[in-house]
Every structure is written in C-alpha cells, then in structure tokens.
Design an enzyme around this catalytic site. Structure first.
Site, mmCIF file in Angstrom:
data_model
loop_
_atom_site.group_PDB
_atom_site.id
_atom_site.type_symbol
_atom_site.label_atom_id
_atom_site.label_comp_id
_atom_site.label_asym_id
_atom_site.label_seq_id
_atom_site.Cartn_x
_atom_site.Cartn_y
_atom_site.Cartn_z
ATOM 1 N N ALA A 38 0.857 -1.177 0.000
ATOM 2 C CA ALA A 38 0.000 0.000 0.000
ATOM 3 C C ALA A 38 0.900 1.236 0.000
ATOM 4 O O ALA A 38 2.048 1.173 0.453
ATOM 5 C CB ALA A 38 -0.880 -0.016 1.239
ATOM 6 N N GLY A 81 0.546 -5.005 0.815
ATOM 7 C CA GLY A 81 -0.636 -5.080 -0.039
ATOM 8 C C GLY A 81 -0.343 -5.706 -1.395
ATOM 9 O O GLY A 81 -1.250 -6.262 -2.032
ATOM 10 N N GLU A 89 -0.597 -9.302 -0.776
ATOM 11 C CA GLU A 89 -2.020 -9.583 -0.541
ATOM 12 C C GLU A 89 -2.807 -9.568 -1.853
ATOM 13 O O GLU A 89 -3.707 -10.385 -2.055
ATOM 14 C CB GLU A 89 -2.590 -8.564 0.453
ATOM 15 C CG GLU A 89 -1.983 -8.751 1.834
ATOM 16 C CD GLU A 89 -2.282 -7.583 2.773
ATOM 17 O OE1 GLU A 89 -1.823 -6.455 2.478
ATOM 18 O OE2 GLU A 89 -2.965 -7.790 3.781
ATOM 19 N N GLU A 91 4.599 -5.069 7.069
ATOM 20 C CA GLU A 91 3.844 -3.988 7.727
ATOM 21 C C GLU A 91 4.286 -3.784 9.166
ATOM 22 O O GLU A 91 4.191 -2.686 9.706
ATOM 23 C CB GLU A 91 2.339 -4.287 7.689
ATOM 24 C CG GLU A 91 1.706 -4.229 6.310
ATOM 25 C CD GLU A 91 1.697 -5.549 5.572
ATOM 26 O OE1 GLU A 91 2.487 -6.459 5.932
ATOM 27 O OE2 GLU A 91 0.913 -5.681 4.623
HETATM 28 N N1 CAA Z 1 4.606 3.260 -0.613
HETATM 29 C C1 CAA Z 1 5.014 4.418 -1.179
HETATM 30 N N2 CAA Z 1 6.162 4.560 -1.855
HETATM 31 C C2 CAA Z 1 6.932 3.472 -1.983
HETATM 32 C C3 CAA Z 1 6.580 2.220 -1.437
HETATM 33 C C4 CAA Z 1 5.335 2.136 -0.733
HETATM 34 N N3 CAA Z 1 4.888 0.984 -0.221
HETATM 35 N N4 CAA Z 1 7.556 1.333 -1.718
HETATM 36 C C5 CAA Z 1 8.490 1.995 -2.432
HETATM 37 N N5 CAA Z 1 8.112 3.287 -2.594
HETATM 38 C C6 CAA Z 1 8.847 4.359 -3.281
HETATM 39 C C7 CAA Z 1 10.029 4.820 -2.456
HETATM 40 O O1 CAA Z 1 9.632 5.743 -1.481
HETATM 41 C C8 CAA Z 1 10.894 5.418 -3.538
HETATM 42 O O2 CAA Z 1 10.387 6.686 -3.878
HETATM 43 P P1 CAA Z 1 11.388 7.985 -3.870
HETATM 44 O O3 CAA Z 1 12.363 7.663 -4.967
HETATM 45 O O4 CAA Z 1 10.459 9.104 -4.187
HETATM 46 O O5 CAA Z 1 12.007 8.022 -2.534
HETATM 47 C C9 CAA Z 1 10.646 4.507 -4.736
HETATM 48 O O6 CAA Z 1 9.401 3.835 -4.483
HETATM 49 C C10 CAA Z 1 11.718 3.446 -4.910
HETATM 50 O O7 CAA Z 1 11.847 2.752 -3.671
HETATM 51 P P2 CAA Z 1 13.249 2.551 -2.922
HETATM 52 O O8 CAA Z 1 14.170 3.674 -3.212
HETATM 53 O O9 CAA Z 1 12.942 2.289 -1.476
HETATM 54 O O10 CAA Z 1 13.763 1.229 -3.659
HETATM 55 P P3 CAA Z 1 14.741 0.121 -3.077
HETATM 56 O O11 CAA Z 1 15.074 -0.756 -4.227
HETATM 57 O O12 CAA Z 1 15.838 0.745 -2.291
HETATM 58 O O13 CAA Z 1 13.848 -0.714 -2.021
HETATM 59 C C11 CAA Z 1 11.869 -1.873 -1.265
HETATM 60 C C12 CAA Z 1 12.744 -1.465 -2.464
HETATM 61 C C13 CAA Z 1 12.592 -2.886 -0.395
HETATM 62 C C14 CAA Z 1 10.605 -2.526 -1.858
HETATM 63 C C15 CAA Z 1 11.487 -0.623 -0.432
HETATM 64 O O14 CAA Z 1 11.001 0.372 -1.305
HETATM 65 C C16 CAA Z 1 10.451 -0.860 0.623
HETATM 66 O O15 CAA Z 1 10.760 -1.407 1.669
HETATM 67 N N6 CAA Z 1 9.176 -0.436 0.367
HETATM 68 C C17 CAA Z 1 8.112 -0.524 1.333
HETATM 69 C C18 CAA Z 1 7.602 -1.951 1.491
HETATM 70 C C19 CAA Z 1 6.501 -2.002 2.535
HETATM 71 O O16 CAA Z 1 6.698 -1.693 3.692
HETATM 72 N N7 CAA Z 1 5.288 -2.414 2.098
HETATM 73 C C20 CAA Z 1 4.139 -2.497 2.981
HETATM 74 C C21 CAA Z 1 3.307 -1.245 2.857
HETATM 75 S S1 CAA Z 1 1.978 -1.167 4.042
HETATM 76 C C22 CAA Z 1 0.772 -2.175 3.430
HETATM 77 O O17 CAA Z 1 0.872 -2.742 2.360
HETATM 78 C C23 CAA Z 1 -0.452 -2.316 4.309
HETATM 79 C C24 CAA Z 1 -1.482 -3.269 3.837
HETATM 80 O O18 CAA Z 1 -1.451 -4.458 4.111
HETATM 81 C C25 CAA Z 1 -2.622 -2.790 3.110
#
Ligand code: CAA
Length: 258
Positions: free
Chosen positions: A65, A109, A112, A132
C-alpha cells in the site's frame, strides 16, 4: 476505459492488467486500487474476455500500500473510508479467473493482491513479504488470513512478525506460488497459462473456481457435497457432451459456454 495507473490490454480473450506506477514501485494508492477494481469489473462485463492476468514491472509487482498516502491518516479516516475494502471485495468477486504474474517485490498489499488472485506464477527474482510490522501496523487486505492458509501458521507468523522476505524458491516450496520460471519468461508463461484457461468451457471454469474457493469457506464434507452438486450439474451443459464426445472421437473440443 482510460486508466492513469494501469496499462490494460485485451487480446485473444485475455485481459492483461499492468500496474503502472514505476516511480513508487507500483505502490497501491487509492487511484490505482480503484482503477484496478474498475478494470476487473470491465473485464468481467466483456464477453470476449475469458481470463485476466495482473502483473507489475520486472522490479516490482507492487511494494505494498502507498505509505506516503496513508501516513497521515487517522483511525477515523481509514475506518470511515473503509480503506481498500470495497475495491478488494470487487476484485475478489471476479468470476473470471485471475492469474498474478509476479516479478520482483510483492510486499504488504502487493503480496495480498497476488494472494487474492486465483493463482500466482512467479519469476525467479520474486520476493514476497508482509513487512507492515516494520511500519507499526499489520497487514490489512487479507494477509494474515490468506498467507496462513497458503503456508501454514509457523511460516505465516515468521513472515508477519519478523517482516522478512521470502524468495521465489521458498514461495514455491511452501505452496504460495504455483510455478516459478526465469524472470525473462514470466509473461510468456503467464499468458500461456491464461490462453490454456481461455480454451476451456467457461461453464466448467466458473464451476472449478467456485468449488476450489469454497474449500476455504466450509468443512470438508460440505465442500465435497458442494463439488458433487456442481459436478452433477455440469452434465446439464452442452459443453460436457462436447468435451466427452471430442475425447472419444480423438479431436479437439469446440466449447460454446453452453
Ligand atoms: N509506498 C510508497 N512509496 C513506496 C513504497 C510504498 N509501499 N515502496 C516503495 N516506494 C517508493 C520509495 O519511497 C521510492 O520513492 P522515492 O524515490 O520518491 O524516494 C521509490 O518507491 C523506490 O523505492 P526505494 O528507493 O525504497 O527502492 P529500493 O530498491 O531501495 O527498495 C523496497 C525497495 C525494499 C521494496 C522498499 O522500497 C520498501 O521497503 N518499500 C516498502 C515496502 C513495505 O513496507 N510495504 C508495505 C506497505 S503497508 C501495506 O501494504 C499495508 C497493507 O497491508 C494494506
């Protein structure tokens, strides 16, 4: 319909939906999740469409998400808007089969979403996770329930409590995905699987999907009874006559969804 966060193409009875927010690794914001539900509804309404494939990019199916969109929301905000619920319910109501073709990250998400599809074909670079917990929340679109049903309590707890990622090989070995293929061959494999499904009688396809899904909702005995009733009912279809006649006449069946 024109979409801003998706690329949607329908060809040869298959609707391919590509999540398209590369700047955010296909994070599911409200625009994307709403459009995705609309695209699934549209594919279900289109008589030409017989199977749906959802995919992302080589780097990310979807990284969860959209954290940036959610971060400032209050309990009342997410409760009153019923965050993600209606859109996901619409996706889960699809009668047409949906294959998730997953390369790269399928997190939160994104994982999911893949699990809400009918089955997952993974590229060998796929990474699944429910991280999460690192954000001070838990999965919110079915992850604690679906992952547990796929992989059992121990591994599901491990994933949800530590937030660790699972690679494609582990995902295949524990039953989360149906097949793993080299990432370069992912779309060929997924579209091939969709084409196979598209050849079948849609009457039988709908029945098979309904019966397998029922196994998650009921007891073994009730599920077997449900399956038996559907199996018997299919003998009222022309496609059953055609399928069995074609076998005996050593030819390909010509199904008419009747
Ligand atoms: N939401 C918003 N933006 C996101 C994102 C997310 N879930 N995941 C990645 N991005 C964005 C980053 O912020 C970044 O944007 P900027 O360049 O503007 O900073 C861009 O995508 C590229 O990401 P990274 O620079 O972080 O890329 P990376 O290769 O270094 O890392 C990754 C990749 C490991 C996937 C890392 O991006 C990450 O950990 N993302 C979040 C994963 C996460 O926590 N997901 C769960 C979300 S909560 C949820 O999903 C709740 C639910 O059940 C409904």
């Amino acid at each position: 319909m024109a979409y801003k966060t998706l690329i949607v193409e329908t060809q040869d009875h298959i609707t391919l939906i590509k999540l398209n927010r590369p700047e955010a690794l296909n994070a599911l914001n409200s625009a994307l999740i709403g459009e995705l539900a609309d695209a699934i509804d549209e594919a279900n309404r289109d008589d030409k469409v017989r199977c749906i494939v959802i995919t992302g990019s080589e780097k990310a199916f979807a990284a969860g998400a959209d954290i940036k969109e959610m971060s400032e929301k209050s309990f009342v905000d997410v409760y009153m808007e019923n965050l993600f619920a209606d859109e996901f319910d619409r996706l889960c109501r699809s009668r047409k089969p949906i294959i998730a073709a997953v390369a790269g990250y399928a997190l939160g998400g994104g994982c999911e979403l893949a699990m809400a599809c009918d089955f997952i074909i993974a590229g060998d670079n796929a990474k699944f996770g429910q991280p999460e917990i690192n954000l001070g929340v838990i999965a919110g679109i079915g992850g604690t329930q679906r992952l547990t049903r796929f992989v059992g309590k121990s591994k599901a707890m491990d994933m949800h409590l530590t937030g660790r990622f699972m690679d494609a090989a582990e995902a295949e070995s524990c039953g989360l995905v149906s097949r793993v293929v080299p990432a370069k061959k992912l779309m060929e494999e997924a579209m091939g699987a969709a084409a196979k499904i598209a050849e079948k009688s849609m009457v039988a396809v709908y029945a098979a999907k309904e019966a397998v899904n029922r196994s998650y909702e009921t007891t073994l005995n009730e599920g077997i009874l449900f399956e038996r009733r559907l199996f018997h009912s299919l003998f009222a279809s022309e496609d059953q006559k055609e399928g069995m006649a074609a076998f005996m006449e050593k030819r390909e069946p010509q199904f008419r969804d009747k």
